[in-house]
Write a protein that holds these residues in place. Structure first.
Motif: not given
Ligand code: ADP
Ligand code: MG
Length: 570
Positions: A11-22, A90-100
């Motif tokens: 997975l992309k680092p941005e997503i890994l970071r978001a998962i870690e935050d969760l 949930d998707l919002n939290k997972l995408s928090k480090y991306e401009k999505i």
């Protein structure tokens, strides 16, 4: 075998970071198996039971591969508005480090607002089939460039008769897309749908039912009579002291009665069912989520779609009428690999239901003895000993040593400690269990009339007299207790603080905070009870206003505190 980590999933680092935050430590089984296949671009049929983390399974995959084009890139269909909102969050939290941009679209929300939002641009649309179709027909939602389609809880959507709407939506999507279908069950209808709208050889991931629930949820049952069920429940609650429990009743009336019974015994309990206003239900749910409410009593219908983290216990006060609902209820605890406990109370007439549940779930549901008074005391004793030792080690009790010295001049230290423990335990238990009898009359009726909560303690001890009339000593003691408690009420005010052990609050922290903010002397603050997520202290009447006025709204240990006069609780 080494456990698969999220890092292993490409997975992309941005997503890994978001998962870690969760705070997710490891991928659940469905995530570990579905994400790699989905990231490779395969169409996917995934089956796993409720609570196994399906949302993040497709969420991580599509967020990982999504290419921003300025048009809608992905659409997720979900059966109900609650689920659509949950998926969106949930998707919002997972995408928090991306401009999505992810947004939810469901019936009941303002369509004008949704039209405006679509104009501004959305990357990922989550919605219920009806509203999505409506937006398509208004030409506000254009799906010609979508790369992903996810059908979440597909079985539910079919059950609810959304098949035609779904097919309509699919017709708007380009042929070259990735389609993922997630479902708890896989009836033939779904397979047909998949065949029709997926690429010829979709990958199939099916996680066996047993793996999740059974491995992380301890399941047990208690044999009871209708008559002593309430008593048994209280004992189980006293013994296990759940942090957050959903207690299921079969009917709304059952919910109301149980709530009354529990509140009369000073449990922090609230009910939730269809006759209560939406506002009331939302408030109750909020308190439950925040941890200031330990026991949520609900019917199946009211509890549908509720996803609260950290539910420690699911209690079937009334057993379900079919196996599927049992699995559904129990799946509310032990979410995605966490530990959970599920208890069922079974009356003789309900034995056959229990047998069916045991057969079908293949889960180990063990018969459990109802905790005895001795066991309850022992469990309390152990945790109390731990707490005392913690205070001894922390060493912040010097301001009490003078008082302790004085008392110990006249009494043996061991008696003093025992007396203090009695005070503490009596407060913590719903009942002064005087002798171990389970055939006490149905308490809900006894307590029904105790509406005046201020008077509750003394009345309930008076109620106890009738049962314990043989025991004169006890009666005298109870009467004395209740007089003493009433006396407390006149001079002191019991206050509720919305902060507790889980915020690392210590007694010293709290006392320092109160004395400093309210500018009062330390000895005016007494009876400090720090519980898991909130605390109680008693302050003298003359300073209570100062405490109420000055202590709310500030932060202790980085957490904002709310202070209220306690409704008479434990
Ligand atoms: P399902 O759709 O399968 O019923 P959800 O996607 O709603 O399950 O997930 C259930 C709960 O588990 C959610 O609260 C979610 O945040 C949590 N969760 C999901 N994946 C993990 C994980 N890998 N570790 C811990 N918790 C997780
Ligand atoms: Mg789901």
């Amino acid at each position: 075998m080494e456990k698969i980590t999220f890092k292993d999933l490409n997975l992309k680092p941005e997503i890994l970071r978001a998962i870690e935050d969760l705070g997710f430590e490891y991928p659940s089984q469905i995530q570990a198996e579905a994400i790699p296949l989905a990231i490779e671009g395969h169409d996917l049929i995934a089956q796993a039971q409720t609570g196994t983390g399906k949302t993040a399974a497709f969420g991580c995959s599509l967020l990982n591969n999504l290419v921003k084009t300025g048009n809608v890139g992905a659409i997720v269909l979900a059966p109900t508005r609650e689920l659509a909102i949950q998926v969106y969050e949930d998707l919002n939290k997972l995408s928090k480090y991306e401009k999505i941009t992810v947004l939810p679209f469901y019936g009941g929300d303002s369509i004008q607002k949704q039209l405006r939002e679509l104009k501004r641009g959305v990357d990922v649309v989550v919605g219920t089939p009806g509203r999505i179709l409506d937006l398509i027909r208004r030409k506000a939602l254009l799906l010609g460039n979508a790369q992903f389609l996810v059908l979440d809880e597909a079985d539910e959507m079919l059950n609810m008769g959304f098949i035609e709407d779904i097919e309509e939506v699919i017709k708007q999507l380009p042929k070259e897309r990735q389609t993922m279908l997630f479902s708890a069950t896989m009836p033939p209808q779904i397979q047909k749908l998949a065949k029709r709208y997926m690429k010829p050889d979709p990958k199939i991931v099916a996680i066996k039912k047993v793996s999740m629930t059974v491995s992380t949820i301890t399941q047990g049952f208690f044999e009871v009579n209708q008559r002593n069920k309430f008593e048994a429940l209280c004992r189980v609650l006293d013994y296990d002291t759940p942090n957050a429990a959903i207690i299921f009743c079969r009917t709304k009336k059952g919910v109301d009665e149980l709530v009354e019974g529990l509140q009369a015994r000073n449990y922090v309990a609230e009910g939730m069912h269809g006759d209560m206003s939406q506002l009331h239900r939302m408030r109750t749910l909020k308190r439950f989520k925040e941890g200031s409410l330990s026991f949520l009593i609900a019917t199946d219908v009211a509890a549908r779609g509720i996803d609260v983290e950290g539910i420690t216990h699911v209690i079937n006060y009334d057993i379900t009428q079919d196996v599927e609902s049992y699995v559904h209820r129990v799946g509310r605890t032990g979410r995605a690999n966490r530990k959970g406990t599920a208890y069922s109370f079974i009356t003789p007439r309900e034995q056959s239901m229990l047998r069916q549940i045991r057969n079908v779930t293949k889960g180990i549901i063990t018969k459990m003895p109802i905790p005895t008074v001795e066991q309850i005391l022992e469990s309390k004793f152990t945790s109390k000993t731990d707490e005392i030792e913690k205070v001894l080690i922390e060493g912040d009790f010097s301001k009490y040593t003078k008082l302790a010295d004085e008392i110990c001049v006249n009494y043996a230290p061991v008696d003093v400690v025992a007396a203090m423990m009695k005070m503490q335990f009596d407060k913590e238990m719903s009942f002064n269990y005087t002798h171990d009898q389970m055939e006490s009359p149905a308490p809900t009726r006894d307590f029904r009339d105790n509406r005046d909560s201020r008077d509750r303690d003394s009345r309930s001890s008076r109620d106890r007299f009738s049962r314990d009339s043989r025991d004169r000593d006890n009666r005298d003691r109870d009467a004395r207790d209740s007089r003493d408690r009433d006396k407390d009420n006149i001079d002191d005010v019991r206050l509720f603080f919305s902060i507790g052990k889980r915020d690392d609050l210590t007694t010293k922290n709290l006392v320092d905070y109160i004395t400093e903010k309210a500018n009062i002397e330390g000895h005016k603050v007494t009876k400090i009870d720090i519980l898991e997520s909130f605390s109680f202290v008693t302050v003298s009447n003359d300073v209570s206003d100062a405490v109420l006025d000055n202590c709310s709204g500030n932060k202790i240990n980085n957490r904002r505190v709310n202070v209220e006069v306690a409704t008479k609780r434990r």
